[in-house]
Design a protein around this motif. Structure first.
Motif, mmCIF file in Angstrom:
data_model
loop_
_atom_site.group_PDB
_atom_site.id
_atom_site.type_symbol
_atom_site.label_atom_id
_atom_site.label_comp_id
_atom_site.label_asym_id
_atom_site.label_seq_id
_atom_site.Cartn_x
_atom_site.Cartn_y
_atom_site.Cartn_z
ATOM 1 N N GLU A 81 0.940 -1.260 0.046
ATOM 2 C CA GLU A 81 0.076 -0.153 0.040
ATOM 3 C C GLU A 81 0.956 1.190 0.214
ATOM 4 O O GLU A 81 0.603 2.256 -0.754
ATOM 5 C CB GLU A 81 -0.986 0.050 1.224
ATOM 6 C CG GLU A 81 -1.687 1.359 1.227
ATOM 7 C CD GLU A 81 -2.714 1.304 0.256
ATOM 8 O OE1 GLU A 81 -3.157 2.624 -0.152
ATOM 9 O OE2 GLU A 81 -3.338 0.274 -0.190
ATOM 10 N N GLU A 82 1.978 1.233 0.907
ATOM 11 C CA GLU A 82 2.994 2.357 0.677
ATOM 12 C C GLU A 82 3.437 2.622 -0.478
ATOM 13 O O GLU A 82 3.448 3.648 -1.068
ATOM 14 C CB GLU A 82 4.079 2.067 1.790
ATOM 15 C CG GLU A 82 4.909 3.225 1.762
ATOM 16 C CD GLU A 82 6.197 2.698 2.986
ATOM 17 O OE1 GLU A 82 7.254 3.294 2.609
ATOM 18 O OE2 GLU A 82 5.810 2.073 3.617
ATOM 19 N N LEU A 83 3.919 1.460 -0.960
ATOM 20 C CA LEU A 83 4.431 1.478 -2.620
ATOM 21 C C LEU A 83 3.354 2.116 -3.588
ATOM 22 O O LEU A 83 3.985 3.179 -4.416
ATOM 23 C CB LEU A 83 4.990 0.290 -2.957
ATOM 24 C CG LEU A 83 5.833 0.305 -4.308
ATOM 25 C CD1 LEU A 83 6.919 1.084 -4.152
ATOM 26 C CD2 LEU A 83 5.937 -1.196 -4.912
ATOM 27 N N LEU A 84 2.350 1.640 -3.410
ATOM 28 C CA LEU A 84 1.201 2.218 -4.404
ATOM 29 C C LEU A 84 1.042 3.742 -4.353
ATOM 30 O O LEU A 84 0.960 4.160 -5.363
ATOM 31 C CB LEU A 84 -0.282 1.380 -4.015
ATOM 32 C CG LEU A 84 -1.368 1.944 -4.810
ATOM 33 C CD1 LEU A 84 -1.285 1.793 -6.099
ATOM 34 C CD2 LEU A 84 -2.644 1.257 -4.038
ATOM 35 N N GLN A 85 1.085 4.200 -3.163
ATOM 36 C CA GLN A 85 0.746 5.548 -2.965
ATOM 37 C C GLN A 85 2.105 6.389 -3.475
ATOM 38 O O GLN A 85 1.927 7.392 -4.061
ATOM 39 C CB GLN A 85 0.523 6.068 -1.458
ATOM 40 C CG GLN A 85 -0.687 5.206 -0.784
ATOM 41 C CD GLN A 85 -1.831 5.443 -1.610
ATOM 42 O OE1 GLN A 85 -2.200 6.616 -2.008
ATOM 43 N NE2 GLN A 85 -2.605 4.769 -1.708
#
Length: 201
Positions: free
Chosen positions: A47-51
């Motif tokens: 999720e962090e990478l997605l953002q």
């Protein structure tokens, strides 16, 4: 090549339109998240990478070429940020422990995840060299797991054309890998990935 509607959205995004950015996020976020989760094996990090990917996309929006390679453009951003994240993990003891915990649950080593990421980067480079129609067919079949018929209907061509073009595209990708990479392990990984394309049809 993207459809006419997506071309319009990408052009607006290139011009800095926030609504267009939100539209592209809706179209691609699930795919980027799923791909990130495959090698991170950690929902929070994915999720962090997605953002981070979409923040970077916004920063680079003026570099978008709507008619050419948006998927590979986005994947290149994702892969570069994934490499940065892995480097951060290596330096951070707690993050490294958390990563090992999730990898152990999935019976997959960090080395295997680096290899997976490298494999994806090489494939992205190879795909980018394909002619537009071959690239679109390859992307739709490989990245979106669509059947020959689905791709044929989407592009307004025959199923046999999809089949023939995919065979040519796969051959071109393999030749690209053979030409620029001497590591036999990488070649085997790429070949296995290409075989999965046909297994899913």
């Amino acid at each position: 090549m993207p459809d006419l509607e997506e071309l319009t959205v990408l052009q607006k995004l290139k011009e800095g339109d926030r609504a267009a950015f939100n539209d592209i996020y809706r179209r691609y976020s699930a795919f980027i998240y799923s791909r990130s989760l495959q090698f991170l094996k950690n929902p929070e990090l994915a999720e962090e990478l997605l953002q981070d990917v979409f923040m970077k996309l916004w920063v680079l929006h003026e570099e978008i070429v709507p008619e050419r390679g948006f998927t590979t453009f986005l994947l290149k951003i994702a892969d570069n940020l994934a490499i940065d994240l892995f480097r951060k993990i290596v330096r951070d003891t707690k993050m490294k422990q958390d990563m090992w915990y999730h990898l152990n649950l999935q019976s997959r080593t960090m080395q295997e995840n680096f290899e997976y990421l490298e494999q994806q980067q090489i494939l992205d480079q190879a795909i980018e060299t394909l002619p537009p129609r071959q690239k679109e067919i390859f992307v739709q079949c490989k990245l979106y797991d669509k059947s020959y018929k689905e791709v044929a209907d989407l592009m307004g061509i025959s199923v046999s054309t999809v089949s023939n073009q995919l065979v040519v595209a796969v051959r071109e990708v393999k030749q690209y890998v053979d030409r620029f990479y001497s590591d036999d392990k990488i070649k085997v990984l790429i070949t296995c990935c290409l075989l999965k394309i046909f297994d899913s049809m």
